[in-house]
Motif scaffolding. Structure first.
Motif, PDB file in Angstrom:
ATOM      1  N   MET A 295       0.868  -1.176   0.000  1.00  0.00           N
ATOM      2  CA  MET A 295       0.000   0.000   0.000  1.00  0.00           C
ATOM      3  C   MET A 295       0.903   1.224   0.000  1.00  0.00           C
ATOM      4  SD  MET A 295      -2.798   1.253   2.876  1.00  0.00           S
ATOM      5  CE  MET A 295      -3.945  -0.080   2.562  1.00  0.00           C
ATOM      6  N   ALA A 296       0.622   2.172  -0.894  1.00  0.00           N
ATOM      7  CA  ALA A 296       1.422   3.392  -0.982  1.00  0.00           C
ATOM      8  C   ALA A 296       0.570   4.599  -0.621  1.00  0.00           C
ATOM      9  CB  ALA A 296       1.987   3.565  -2.384  1.00  0.00           C
ATOM     10  N   PRO A 297       1.071   5.485   0.244  1.00  0.00           N
ATOM     11  CA  PRO A 297       0.317   6.680   0.615  1.00  0.00           C
ATOM     12  C   PRO A 297       0.424   7.777  -0.427  1.00  0.00           C
ATOM     13  CG  PRO A 297       2.418   6.678   1.754  1.00  0.00           C
ATOM     14  CD  PRO A 297       2.355   5.389   0.961  1.00  0.00           C
ATOM     15  N   GLN A 298      -0.545   8.699  -0.386  1.00  0.00           N
ATOM     16  CA  GLN A 298      -0.490   9.936  -1.160  1.00  0.00           C
ATOM     17  C   GLN A 298      -0.222   9.712  -2.646  1.00  0.00           C
ATOM     18  OE1 GLN A 298      -1.152  12.942   0.060  1.00  0.00           O
ATOM     19  NE2 GLN A 298      -1.263  12.466   2.238  1.00  0.00           N
ATOM     20  N   VAL A 299      -0.985   8.830  -3.249  1.00  0.00           N
ATOM     21  CA  VAL A 299      -0.891   8.631  -4.701  1.00  0.00           C
ATOM     22  C   VAL A 299      -1.938   9.540  -5.333  1.00  0.00           C
ATOM     23  CG1 VAL A 299      -1.046   6.985  -6.604  1.00  0.00           C
ATOM     24  CG2 VAL A 299      -0.075   6.276  -4.404  1.00  0.00           C
ATOM     25  N   ASP A 300      -1.503  10.661  -5.878  1.00  0.00           N
ATOM     26  CA  ASP A 300      -2.427  11.711  -6.310  1.00  0.00           C
ATOM     27  C   ASP A 300      -2.719  11.718  -7.800  1.00  0.00           C
ATOM     28  OD1 ASP A 300      -2.640  12.665  -3.699  1.00  0.00           O
ATOM     29  OD2 ASP A 300      -0.971  14.073  -3.952  1.00  0.00           O
ATOM     30  N   THR A 301      -1.856  11.112  -8.611  1.00  0.00           N
ATOM     31  CA  THR A 301      -2.008  11.200 -10.059  1.00  0.00           C
ATOM     32  C   THR A 301      -1.793   9.837 -10.712  1.00  0.00           C
ATOM     33  OG1 THR A 301       0.329  11.649 -10.498  1.00  0.00           O
ATOM     34  CG2 THR A 301      -1.088  13.552  -9.996  1.00  0.00           C
ATOM     35  N   ALA A 302      -2.206   9.739 -11.958  1.00  0.00           N
ATOM     36  CA  ALA A 302      -1.982   8.504 -12.708  1.00  0.00           C
ATOM     37  C   ALA A 302      -0.494   8.235 -12.882  1.00  0.00           C
ATOM     38  CB  ALA A 302      -2.674   8.590 -14.068  1.00  0.00           C
ATOM     39  N   ALA A 303       0.299   9.271 -13.087  1.00  0.00           N
ATOM     40  CA  ALA A 303       1.743   9.093 -13.241  1.00  0.00           C
ATOM     41  C   ALA A 303       2.353   8.513 -11.975  1.00  0.00           C
ATOM     42  CB  ALA A 303       2.406  10.429 -13.590  1.00  0.00           C
ATOM     43  N   GLU A 304       1.912   8.984 -10.825  1.00  0.00           N
ATOM     44  CA  GLU A 304       2.406   8.432  -9.564  1.00  0.00           C
ATOM     45  C   GLU A 304       1.963   6.992  -9.390  1.00  0.00           C
ATOM     46  OE1 GLU A 304       2.503  12.730  -7.214  1.00  0.00           O
ATOM     47  OE2 GLU A 304       1.042  11.190  -6.615  1.00  0.00           O
ATOM     48  N   ALA A 305       0.743   6.679  -9.816  1.00  0.00           N
ATOM     49  CA  ALA A 305       0.255   5.305  -9.738  1.00  0.00           C
ATOM     50  C   ALA A 305       1.051   4.387 -10.662  1.00  0.00           C
ATOM     51  CB  ALA A 305      -1.229   5.255 -10.088  1.00  0.00           C
ATOM     52  N   GLU A 306       1.394   4.877 -11.848  1.00  0.00           N
ATOM     53  CA  GLU A 306       2.205   4.081 -12.777  1.00  0.00           C
ATOM     54  C   GLU A 306       3.581   3.790 -12.184  1.00  0.00           C
ATOM     55  OE1 GLU A 306       2.179   6.464 -16.259  1.00  0.00           O
ATOM     56  OE2 GLU A 306       0.136   5.885 -16.844  1.00  0.00           O
TER      57      GLU A 306
ATOM     58  N   GLN B 133      -3.351   4.843  -1.958  1.00  0.00           N
ATOM     59  CA  GLN B 133      -4.167   5.608  -1.033  1.00  0.00           C
ATOM     60  C   GLN B 133      -4.637   6.935  -1.631  1.00  0.00           C
ATOM     61  OE1 GLN B 133      -1.688   4.746   2.890  1.00  0.00           O
ATOM     62  NE2 GLN B 133      -3.750   5.488   3.315  1.00  0.00           N
ATOM     63  N   VAL B 134      -5.906   7.242  -1.379  1.00  0.00           N
ATOM     64  CA  VAL B 134      -6.532   8.505  -1.779  1.00  0.00           C
ATOM     65  C   VAL B 134      -6.625   9.363  -0.524  1.00  0.00           C
ATOM     66  CG1 VAL B 134      -8.611   9.590  -2.703  1.00  0.00           C
ATOM     67  CG2 VAL B 134      -7.846   7.372  -3.607  1.00  0.00           C
ATOM     68  N   GLU B 135      -5.814  10.439  -0.477  1.00  0.00           N
ATOM     69  CA  GLU B 135      -5.742  11.211   0.762  1.00  0.00           C
ATOM     70  C   GLU B 135      -5.748  12.715   0.528  1.00  0.00           C
ATOM     71  OE1 GLU B 135      -3.253   8.752   3.852  1.00  0.00           O
ATOM     72  OE2 GLU B 135      -2.101   8.852   1.987  1.00  0.00           O
ATOM     73  N   SER B 136      -6.123  13.145  -0.678  1.00  0.00           N
ATOM     74  CA  SER B 136      -6.119  14.578  -0.975  1.00  0.00           C
ATOM     75  C   SER B 136      -7.220  14.895  -1.974  1.00  0.00           C
ATOM     76  CB  SER B 136      -4.771  15.004  -1.563  1.00  0.00           C
ATOM     77  OG  SER B 136      -4.609  14.451  -2.865  1.00  0.00           O
ATOM     78  N   ALA B 137      -7.543  16.189  -2.078  1.00  0.00           N
ATOM     79  CA  ALA B 137      -8.536  16.613  -3.060  1.00  0.00           C
ATOM     80  C   ALA B 137      -8.049  16.307  -4.475  1.00  0.00           C
ATOM     81  CB  ALA B 137      -8.813  18.103  -2.892  1.00  0.00           C
ATOM     82  N   GLU B 138      -6.739  16.445  -4.708  1.00  0.00           N
ATOM     83  CA  GLU B 138      -6.184  16.134  -6.023  1.00  0.00           C
ATOM     84  C   GLU B 138      -6.399  14.661  -6.367  1.00  0.00           C
ATOM     85  OE1 GLU B 138      -2.000  16.551  -8.564  1.00  0.00           O
ATOM     86  OE2 GLU B 138      -1.976  16.717  -6.378  1.00  0.00           O
ATOM     87  N   ALA B 139      -6.167  13.788  -5.405  1.00  0.00           N
ATOM     88  CA  ALA B 139      -6.375  12.361  -5.640  1.00  0.00           C
ATOM     89  C   ALA B 139      -7.833  12.052  -5.925  1.00  0.00           C
ATOM     90  CB  ALA B 139      -5.888  11.559  -4.434  1.00  0.00           C
TER      91      ALA B 139
END
Length: 248
Positions: free
Chosen positions: A92-103, A147-153
């Motif tokens: 599990m990874a925290p603070q994944v806000d964008t598709a690029a970060e998820a990739e 993880q979804v932890e921000s409005a951007e996410a």
């Protein structure tokens, strides 16, 4: 239970437990309750990689089929490959806000050519004795939870969920509510609107963390696909308080 935790997350509405106490005994005892999975926290706990390995080993030793996942301190490929080498079934990874970060997250969990995970002799492959078998199956078996932890996410939930190889989104209720200016207000309009967006736009299962029986009920009503239904620290604190109150 499905053959891998990836399949369980996607198909079986699993129940998990959170482990913040850096203890193999606590990990084994929790796994013995037959949760579908546990999450060993290294973001807000003092758990180092050596202790993670001991906890993963303890979960594997417990009766049942509980899968050990690890929350890394950050979406960083070095941290990710080190916990995977312990034999963890997923990350599990925290603070994944964008598709690029998820990739980047998914790539860190996959061996080449699909990803960039380093190749090494470690516990995961029985210290190289079973490396060919592990190398051949790991990319299809390792679970990835963002993880979804921000409005951007929240705004990017559909794009993040659509990343190939990502198995689940996980709403961190404390961090997300804080980011929205409604810390701990889990029935507030801003928080529920954000959660509703994630649930409606995600193409993968969405889970969350409950820290009390009441929250388990609340999250079920909200419509999450699965839950982590408690924490080791919460079980200890609640049990101690209840026993003391009964005695008094």
């Amino acid at each position: 239970m499905a053959d891998t935790i990836r399949e369980t997350l996607r198909e079986d509405s699993p129940a998990g437990s959170w482990l913040s106490i850096p203890s193999a005994q606590v990990a084994e005892q929790t796994a013995a309750a037959d949760f579908d999975f546990v999450v060993i926290d290294t973001e807000h706990a003092s758990t180092d990689v050596g202790t993670v390995e001991s906890m993963v080993r303890a979960v594997d030793a417990a009766e049942g089929e509980t899968a050990p996942l690890v929350r890394v301190a950050w979406n960083d490929h070095v941290r990710i490959k080190r916990v995977l080498d312990t034999g963890a079934a997923g990350v599990m990874a925290p603070q994944v806000d964008t598709a690029a970060e998820a990739e980047a997250f998914v790539e860190a969990t996959r061996y080449p050519p699909e990803g960039r995970r380093g190749v090494a002799a470690a516990r995961a492959s029985n210290y190289v004795r079973e490396f060919e078998e592990y190398y051949g199956s790991a990319n299809d078996a390792i679970a990835t939870v963002a993880q979804v932890e921000s409005a951007e996410a929240v705004g990017n939930a559909a794009d993040v969920a659509a990343v190939d190889g990502l198995d689940s989104l996980f709403v961190g209720p404390a961090d997300l509510s804080a980011a929205l200016g409604a810390f701990g207000e889990y029935e507030s309009e801003p928080f529920l609107d954000a959660v509703g967006t994630v649930l409606s736009e995600s193409s993968v299962p969405v889970g969350t963390l409950a820290t009390s029986p009441e929250e388990v009920d609340h999250w079920a009503d909200v419509g999450f696909d699965y839950q982590i239904v408690g924490t080791d620290m919460g079980y200890l604190a609640r049990g101690a308080a209840e026993s003391l109150a009964r005695y008094r």
